[in-house]
Scaffold this motif. Structure first.
Motif, PDB file in Angstrom:
ATOM      1  N   PRO A  76      93.121   2.490  95.616  1.00 20.90           N
ATOM      2  CA  PRO A  76      92.864   1.424  94.632  1.00 20.90           C
ATOM      3  C   PRO A  76      91.742   0.459  95.003  1.00 20.90           C
ATOM      4  N   PHE A  77      91.491   0.283  96.315  1.00 24.31           N
ATOM      5  CA  PHE A  77      90.444  -0.648  96.737  1.00 24.31           C
ATOM      6  C   PHE A  77      89.170   0.137  97.023  1.00 24.31           C
ATOM      7  N   LEU A  78      88.065  -0.265  96.382  1.00 31.21           N
ATOM      8  CA  LEU A  78      86.814   0.479  96.539  1.00 31.21           C
ATOM      9  C   LEU A  78      86.181   0.225  97.906  1.00 31.21           C
ATOM     10  N   LEU A  79      86.173  -1.020  98.344  1.00 30.76           N
ATOM     11  CA  LEU A  79      85.575  -1.374  99.629  1.00 30.76           C
ATOM     12  C   LEU A  79      86.675  -1.621 100.653  1.00 30.76           C
ATOM     13  N   ARG A  80      86.315  -1.408 101.931  1.00 28.68           N
ATOM     14  CA  ARG A  80      87.271  -1.625 103.011  1.00 28.68           C
ATOM     15  C   ARG A  80      86.669  -2.546 104.070  1.00 28.68           C
ATOM     16  N   PRO A  81      87.524  -3.257 104.810  1.00 28.30           N
ATOM     17  CA  PRO A  81      86.994  -4.095 105.905  1.00 28.30           C
ATOM     18  C   PRO A  81      86.173  -3.243 106.872  1.00 28.30           C
ATOM     19  N   GLY A  82      85.015  -3.750 107.248  1.00 31.79           N
ATOM     20  CA  GLY A  82      84.107  -3.029 108.141  1.00 31.79           C
ATOM     21  C   GLY A  82      82.981  -2.331 107.402  1.00 31.79           C
ATOM     22  N   LEU A 117      86.199  -3.249  91.574  1.00 32.16           N
ATOM     23  CA  LEU A 117      86.629  -3.215  92.979  1.00 32.16           C
ATOM     24  C   LEU A 117      88.095  -2.832  93.115  1.00 32.16           C
ATOM     25  N   PHE A 118      88.894  -3.146  92.101  1.00 33.00           N
ATOM     26  CA  PHE A 118      90.323  -2.845  92.118  1.00 33.00           C
ATOM     27  C   PHE A 118      90.617  -1.841  91.022  1.00 33.00           C
ATOM     28  N   GLN A 119      91.027  -0.628  91.421  1.00 31.67           N
ATOM     29  CA  GLN A 119      91.309   0.450  90.480  1.00 31.67           C
ATOM     30  C   GLN A 119      92.737   0.938  90.729  1.00 31.67           C
ATOM     31  N   PRO A 120      93.738   0.248  90.152  1.00 38.36           N
ATOM     32  CA  PRO A 120      95.144   0.555  90.449  1.00 38.36           C
ATOM     33  C   PRO A 120      95.553   1.964  90.083  1.00 38.36           C
ATOM     34  N   GLU A 121      94.801   2.621  89.184  1.00 35.96           N
ATOM     35  CA  GLU A 121      95.146   3.981  88.780  1.00 35.96           C
ATOM     36  C   GLU A 121      94.640   5.030  89.771  1.00 35.96           C
ATOM     37  N   PRO A 149      83.822 -14.096  86.124  1.00 36.45           N
ATOM     38  CA  PRO A 149      84.259 -12.775  85.635  1.00 36.45           C
ATOM     39  C   PRO A 149      84.435 -11.745  86.746  1.00 36.45           C
ATOM     40  N   GLU A 150      85.137 -10.673  86.427  1.00 36.65           N
ATOM     41  CA  GLU A 150      85.231  -9.529  87.324  1.00 36.65           C
ATOM     42  C   GLU A 150      83.825  -9.032  87.646  1.00 36.65           C
ATOM     43  N   GLY A 151      83.588  -8.716  88.917  1.00 26.70           N
ATOM     44  CA  GLY A 151      82.273  -8.221  89.339  1.00 26.70           C
ATOM     45  C   GLY A 151      81.283  -9.318  89.657  1.00 26.70           C
ATOM     46  N   ALA A 152      81.681 -10.589  89.496  1.00 20.46           N
ATOM     47  CA  ALA A 152      80.769 -11.694  89.790  1.00 20.46           C
ATOM     48  C   ALA A 152      80.519 -11.792  91.291  1.00 20.46           C
ATOM     49  N   LEU A 153      79.315 -12.249  91.635  1.00 19.32           N
ATOM     50  CA  LEU A 153      78.939 -12.474  93.027  1.00 19.32           C
ATOM     51  C   LEU A 153      78.770 -13.972  93.229  1.00 19.32           C
ATOM     52  N   THR A 176      69.888  -2.984  82.465  1.00 18.71           N
ATOM     53  CA  THR A 176      70.308  -1.919  83.383  1.00 18.71           C
ATOM     54  C   THR A 176      71.770  -2.107  83.772  1.00 18.71           C
ATOM     55  N   LEU A 177      72.153  -3.350  84.013  1.00 20.56           N
ATOM     56  CA  LEU A 177      73.557  -3.615  84.356  1.00 20.56           C
ATOM     57  C   LEU A 177      74.486  -3.202  83.221  1.00 20.56           C
ATOM     58  N   SER A 178      74.089  -3.509  81.993  1.00 21.02           N
ATOM     59  CA  SER A 178      74.917  -3.170  80.840  1.00 21.02           C
ATOM     60  C   SER A 178      75.143  -1.658  80.761  1.00 21.02           C
ATOM     61  N   ASN A 179      74.106  -0.888  81.087  1.00 20.82           N
ATOM     62  CA  ASN A 179      74.222   0.573  81.040  1.00 20.82           C
ATOM     63  C   ASN A 179      75.108   1.128  82.145  1.00 20.82           C
ATOM     64  N   MET A 180      75.414   0.309  83.154  1.00 15.29           N
ATOM     65  CA  MET A 180      76.247   0.752  84.269  1.00 15.29           C
ATOM     66  C   MET A 180      77.717   0.394  84.078  1.00 15.29           C
ATOM     67  N   ARG A 181      78.059  -0.256  82.988  1.00 16.81           N
ATOM     68  CA  ARG A 181      79.415  -0.768  82.792  1.00 16.81           C
ATOM     69  C   ARG A 181      80.466   0.336  82.733  1.00 16.81           C
ATOM     70  N   ASN A 182      80.068   1.528  82.284  1.00 16.92           N
ATOM     71  CA  ASN A 182      81.052   2.611  82.165  1.00 16.92           C
ATOM     72  C   ASN A 182      81.273   3.364  83.476  1.00 16.92           C
ATOM     73  N   ASP A 183      80.468   3.063  84.475  1.00 18.65           N
ATOM     74  CA  ASP A 183      80.621   3.701  85.785  1.00 18.65           C
ATOM     75  C   ASP A 183      81.585   2.861  86.624  1.00 18.65           C
ATOM     76  N   PRO A 184      82.735   3.430  87.065  1.00 24.27           N
ATOM     77  CA  PRO A 184      83.681   2.629  87.862  1.00 24.27           C
ATOM     78  C   PRO A 184      83.061   2.034  89.119  1.00 24.27           C
ATOM     79  N   HIS A 185      82.008   2.686  89.629  1.00 20.76           N
ATOM     80  CA  HIS A 185      81.320   2.146  90.806  1.00 20.76           C
ATOM     81  C   HIS A 185      80.189   1.198  90.412  1.00 20.76           C
TER      82      HIS A 185
END
Length: 228
Positions: free
Chosen positions: A192-198, A184-188, A152-156, A210-219
């Protein structure tokens, strides 16, 4: 044009690619329209009507000779991200399998993942998707010989001393060891890219509620701070 600093991934080669690309961006050569990095290379897209191949190669050769790029400082403007993640459970269903391949217990594996600060070595495969490394040598484990049908999206996921944080749902050969709520990808968005090389990343362990409660936060509950 591609400038490569190694045949395989290493910290100095990745550092060199990041630093060299940053220097090219700062110089703003007329005719260079775009630059980016892979794990160990810097790529330049140029307009041959304004900058010939031979002229660009000479400029690059001159710049390469100016310093030891393998020992260059990392670019300024980088960020440190502290990212909440759930490990093991059904949100990280292959953690025990991956830990066994590394010769560790699941508890030791989670300790490695939460105590290792890793660098965004490159963005690739999917929009905004970071490859993170390097983990301790024990994590030089192979990717799977068969594909997991969907991660899924957000998987590690983990393999070959790297972690991948998935920006979209996709099949993969990497082993799924945890889950975040990051988009990580927010085309709007303007960026659009949250993280950058470096950028650098630290993971903190949380529980599924706790993770479920964070689902509405784009970060996804992640905290960002500037690196010196």
């Amino acid at each position: 044009m591609l400038v490569s600093f190694g045949d395989s991934l290493s910290e100095p080669a990745n550092r060199a690619a990041l630093a060299f690309r940053s220097e090219i961006e700062q110089r703003g050569w007329d005719g260079v329209e775009e630059s980016t990095t892979s794990l160990v290379s810097t790529y330049l897209r140029f307009d041959p009507l304004h900058l010939g191949h031979a002229e660009l190669k000479q400029k690059l050769d001159t710049l390469l000779a100016e310093r030891d790029w393998y020992d260059a400082p990392l670019p300024a403007g980088r960020s440190l991200w502290r990212i909440p993640a759930v490990f093991c459970t059904d949100l990280g269903p292959q953690l025990e399998q991956a830990a066994e391949a590394a010769g560790l217990t699941p508890e030791q594996a989670i300790k490695d993942f939460t105590q290792s600060r890793v660098r965004v070595q490159t963005i690739g495969f999917a929009p905004g998707q970071p490859y993170l490394g390097e983990l301790p040598e024990a994590w030089d484990i192979p990717r799977q010989s068969t594909l997991t049908s969907r991660i899924p999206e957000g998987a590690l996921a983990v393999a070959i001393r790297q972690m991948v944080l998935f920006s979209v749902a996709t099949p993969t050969g990497w082993q799924h060891i945890g889950q975040t709520a990051m988009r990580l990808f927010q085309p709007e968005a303007d960026e659009p890219f949250l993280l950058r090389p470096g950028d650098e990343v630290e993971f903190t362990q949380i529980d599924a509620e706790t993770l479920s409660n964070m689902r509405n936060d784009p970060h996804g509950g992640a905290e960002r701070s500037d690196l010196p």
